[in-house]
Design an enzyme around this catalytic site. Structure first.
Site, mmCIF file in Angstrom:
data_model
loop_
_atom_site.group_PDB
_atom_site.id
_atom_site.type_symbol
_atom_site.label_atom_id
_atom_site.label_comp_id
_atom_site.label_asym_id
_atom_site.label_seq_id
_atom_site.Cartn_x
_atom_site.Cartn_y
_atom_site.Cartn_z
ATOM 1 N N SER A 149 97.093 -4.461 -8.820
ATOM 2 C CA SER A 149 98.527 -4.638 -8.582
ATOM 3 C C SER A 149 99.327 -4.313 -9.855
ATOM 4 O O SER A 149 98.792 -4.364 -10.969
ATOM 5 C CB SER A 149 98.794 -6.079 -8.154
ATOM 6 O OG SER A 149 98.364 -6.954 -9.174
ATOM 7 N N GLU A 180 86.462 -10.137 -7.531
ATOM 8 C CA GLU A 180 85.651 -11.312 -7.232
ATOM 9 C C GLU A 180 85.751 -11.698 -5.753
ATOM 10 O O GLU A 180 85.036 -12.574 -5.279
ATOM 11 C CB GLU A 180 86.062 -12.489 -8.141
ATOM 12 C CG GLU A 180 87.494 -12.996 -7.989
ATOM 13 C CD GLU A 180 88.549 -12.160 -8.746
ATOM 14 O OE1 GLU A 180 88.392 -10.930 -8.868
ATOM 15 O OE2 GLU A 180 89.541 -12.776 -9.187
ATOM 16 N N CYS A 190 96.489 1.326 -1.082
ATOM 17 C CA CYS A 190 97.604 1.673 -1.960
ATOM 18 C C CYS A 190 98.273 2.962 -1.504
ATOM 19 O O CYS A 190 99.358 3.288 -1.962
ATOM 20 C CB CYS A 190 97.135 1.814 -3.395
ATOM 21 S SG CYS A 190 96.069 3.223 -3.595
HETATM 22 P P1 NAD Z 1 94.819 -7.528 -8.420
HETATM 23 O O1 NAD Z 1 95.759 -6.945 -9.394
HETATM 24 O O2 NAD Z 1 95.021 -8.912 -7.972
HETATM 25 O O3 NAD Z 1 93.324 -7.474 -9.011
HETATM 26 C C1 NAD Z 1 92.787 -6.303 -9.565
HETATM 27 C C2 NAD Z 1 91.759 -6.695 -10.610
HETATM 28 O O4 NAD Z 1 92.404 -7.432 -11.649
HETATM 29 C C3 NAD Z 1 90.642 -7.578 -10.064
HETATM 30 O O5 NAD Z 1 89.422 -7.167 -10.628
HETATM 31 C C4 NAD Z 1 91.049 -8.969 -10.517
HETATM 32 O O6 NAD Z 1 89.937 -9.791 -10.752
HETATM 33 C C5 NAD Z 1 91.796 -8.700 -11.806
HETATM 34 N N1 NAD Z 1 92.859 -9.692 -12.037
HETATM 35 C C6 NAD Z 1 93.625 -10.300 -11.105
HETATM 36 N N2 NAD Z 1 94.490 -11.141 -11.702
HETATM 37 C C7 NAD Z 1 94.274 -11.063 -13.022
HETATM 38 C C8 NAD Z 1 94.865 -11.692 -14.159
HETATM 39 N N3 NAD Z 1 95.857 -12.566 -14.047
HETATM 40 N N4 NAD Z 1 94.402 -11.356 -15.373
HETATM 41 C C9 NAD Z 1 93.410 -10.467 -15.522
HETATM 42 N N5 NAD Z 1 92.806 -9.851 -14.472
HETATM 43 C C10 NAD Z 1 93.234 -10.130 -13.239
HETATM 44 O O7 NAD Z 1 94.768 -6.519 -7.178
HETATM 45 P P2 NAD Z 1 94.033 -6.724 -5.782
HETATM 46 O O8 NAD Z 1 94.777 -7.739 -4.983
HETATM 47 O O9 NAD Z 1 92.585 -6.904 -5.979
HETATM 48 O O10 NAD Z 1 94.237 -5.278 -5.146
HETATM 49 C C11 NAD Z 1 95.390 -4.903 -4.449
HETATM 50 C C12 NAD Z 1 96.369 -4.195 -5.344
HETATM 51 O O11 NAD Z 1 95.747 -3.050 -5.915
HETATM 52 C C13 NAD Z 1 97.570 -3.657 -4.598
HETATM 53 O O12 NAD Z 1 98.716 -3.874 -5.385
HETATM 54 C C14 NAD Z 1 97.290 -2.179 -4.457
HETATM 55 O O13 NAD Z 1 98.421 -1.361 -4.314
HETATM 56 C C15 NAD Z 1 96.583 -1.904 -5.725
HETATM 57 N N6 NAD Z 1 95.771 -0.701 -5.635
HETATM 58 C C16 NAD Z 1 96.225 0.399 -6.304
HETATM 59 C C17 NAD Z 1 95.517 1.575 -6.226
HETATM 60 C C18 NAD Z 1 95.977 2.788 -6.958
HETATM 61 O O14 NAD Z 1 95.188 3.699 -7.079
HETATM 62 N N7 NAD Z 1 97.180 2.839 -7.453
HETATM 63 C C19 NAD Z 1 94.334 1.631 -5.471
HETATM 64 C C20 NAD Z 1 93.899 0.482 -4.826
HETATM 65 C C21 NAD Z 1 94.631 -0.689 -4.915
#
Ligand code: NAD
Length: 502
Positions: free
Chosen positions: A228, A178, A283
């Site tokens: 994450s 979002e 990541c």
């Molecule tokens: P995030 O976990 O905050 O959000 C990811 C998704 O989950 C989003 O669509 C968000 O709307 C949703 N989300 C967030 N909080 C939630 C909740 N409490 N309940 C349900 N859904 C929820 O991650 P971010 O900040 O958008 O992205 C960064 C993170 O992603 C970093 O930790 C990074 O390492 C990781 N990442 C990992 C990879 C991989 O391939 N391993 C690739 C890219 C990013």
């Protein structure tokens, strides 16, 4: 100033508002709220799922070659519209335009891979598995698949997921971040233009409620998640408890080992990009440098300091900048907090990016300059936790084994790399290290589209990585058919022993 530009949902081939709340989307370069994004509630997500469910039978029956042709057309449209897509990425994520172009190109390669669908789905065939009996395995689609993606690659990560899922015959509901939803939505609209029938790909914007609905709705067969680690773990636990197939890719803290025999100037250039590219919001970024020997550490720090001094920080739209802002004010405060924590915890702050100068007019953007720490130790919070910002820390060790033990003891196992000229050391490292993606003199070993992406340990929950061969397996269900056509009129008696070729 509030903008009245609203980012909605793409459901059943149409842009809709649905029901639910909304929130601001910021331009991190200026700190200004530029749009509002609608946050789908349960009812709206259910409409998207229903649309995907309704589109499934016809899409499943569409020959793979026809499904693949949509992907070929989409590839062309993505190339033609690359400039506009990347402008949207930079306006909402903040990364510099050349970096946005790089992520889009990697995403396009996944679309290209999906366009090989007929080849990927051929299955396996055995003639005469028994006398006059043929047997084959088919890769059947699952039905409705959902994807939930993070902010840091709004174009590439969704393209890791849905093109292949759809090329395999599934229909899809995507829930992007979002925080920067517009490029993801534009790409989905281009997929419709490329020929995807309505309902095959739906995009719902939203947060927790939208995710919760996707995880619990019985019509959703499988969920791909990238984000994450705490949320990945929740998505994996909740989705599997509801009987779904889930792959949930989480966070990371990637180490780069530099051996004393490495080409140090090459390592310094590589580490600059890996640590500070995209403001460290990758990541596969390298936030930890493990220097083998003090002389190596001293030389690397001198080299990094000199390169950092040349870096330009500012809006991603200016091609002369190397690094843009962090994604949101909240994230900026969090990363700054880690820098303060590092200083308080006893690490040596060699380069302090907290007072970075930015061009006039951008004072309210979320800029943090490159930070460099020396003398990190494994007990420090800034060593252990994912910072996801432009903060590189140097850990000093005495030998390769000590460096490898550090990596193996870390909770994350996404990516790692080694810089060396010693083939034996490199081979030992890549063979034994407990990490999913390994680079040898390659700082960001992100697998190409025809391999698969996935970390180990708490960087991936589930069995299969995304895209490539793992992606085909994740998005299909194997069915094995054994068949014979006995000659008409031949009648055999009942056989009570287990069928075999004995
Ligand atoms: P995030 O976990 O905050 O959000 C990811 C998704 O989950 C989003 O669509 C968000 O709307 C949703 N989300 C967030 N909080 C939630 C909740 N409490 N309940 C349900 N859904 C929820 O991650 P971010 O900040 O958008 O992205 C960064 C993170 O992603 C970093 O930790 C990074 O390492 C990781 N990442 C990992 C990879 C991989 O391939 N391993 C690739 C890219 C990013």
């Amino acid at each position: 100033m509030k903008s009245d530009y609203i980012v909605g949902h793409l459901i059943d081939g149409k842009m809709v508002s649905g029901t639910g709340k909304s929130q601001d989307v910021y331009n991190p370069a200026t700190g200004a709220a530029q749009k509002r994004v609608l946050l789908a509630d349960q009812k709206t997500v259910e409409l998207a799922i229903a649309s995907a469910q309704a589109a499934f039978p016809a899409w499943r029956a569409t020959p793979p070659l026809k499904r693949a042709r949509v992907m070929s057309r989409l590839k062309q449209l993505l190339e033609q519209n690359a400039e506009q897509i990347c402008q949207l990425i930079t306006a909402e994520h903040g990364k510099v335009l050349s970096d946005a172009m790089g992520e889009l190109q990697r995403g396009i390669e996944n679309v290209e891979y999906a366009s090989y669908a007929p080849e990927l789905l051929k299955g396996e065939h055995s003639k005469n598995a028994g006398p006059g009996i043929d047997s084959w395995s088919e890769m059947q689609p699952l039905g409705v698949v959902a994807g939930i993606t993070p902010f840091n690659f709004p174009a590439m990560v969704p393209l890791w997921m849905w093109p292949l899922a759809i090329a395999c015959g599934n229909t899809f509901v995507l829930k992007p971040s979002e925080r920067d939803p517009s490029s993801t939505l534009l790409i989905a609209q281009l997929a419709l233009e490329a020929g995807l029938p309505p309902g095959v790909l739906n995009v719902v914007n939203g947060g927790k409620e939208a995710v919760g609905t996707l995880l619990s709705d019985p019509r959703v067969q499988a969920v791909s998640f990238v984000g994450s680690t705490p949320i990945a773990e929740y998505v994996y636990a909740t989705g599997t408890a509801h009987g779904k197939r889930v792959q949930a890719l989480g966070g990371a803290k990637n180490h780069a080992i530099v051996m004393p025999d490495a080409d140090l100037p090459m390592a310094v250039s590589a580490l600059m990009g890996a640590a500070y590219g995209s403001c460290g919001e990758r990541c596969m970024a390298i936030p930890l440098l493990v220097a083998v020997g003090d002389a190596t550490a001293d030389a690397l720090i001198a080299g990094l300091k000199a390169e950092i001094a040349k870096m330009r920080v500012g809006p991603g739209t200016d091609a002369s900048n190397d690094m843009g802002p962090l994604v949101t004010r909240e994230h900026f405060e969090k990363v700054r907090g880690y820098v303060e924590e590092g200083v308080a915890g006893g690490a040596t702050l060699v380069v302090d990016g907290r007072k970075v100068a930015v061009p006039e007019g951008y004072e309210d953007g979320y800029y943090l300059g490159p930070c460099l720490f020396d003398h990190l130790t494994p007990s420090m919070k800034i060593y252990q936790e994912e910072i996801f910002g432009p903060v590189l820390g140097v850990v000093r060790v005495n030998c390769l084994q000590e460096a490898m033990d550090l990596i193996d003891a870390h909770e994350y196992g996404n990516g790692t790399c080694i810089f060396t000229r010693d083939g034996e050391a490199a081979r030992y490292f890549s063979d034994n290290i407990q990490v999913g993606m390994v680079g040898v003199n390659v700082p960001l070993p992100v697998p190409v589209a025809y391999h698969s992406f996935g970390g180990w340990k708490r960087s991936l929950f589930g069995d299969l990585g995304v895209y490539g061969p793992d992606g085909v397996r994740f998005n299909t269900r194997r069915k094995t058919i054994t068949q014979r056509w006995p000659s008409a009129g031949v009648r055999e008696g009942a056989v009570f022993s287990f069928p075999s070729n004995q």
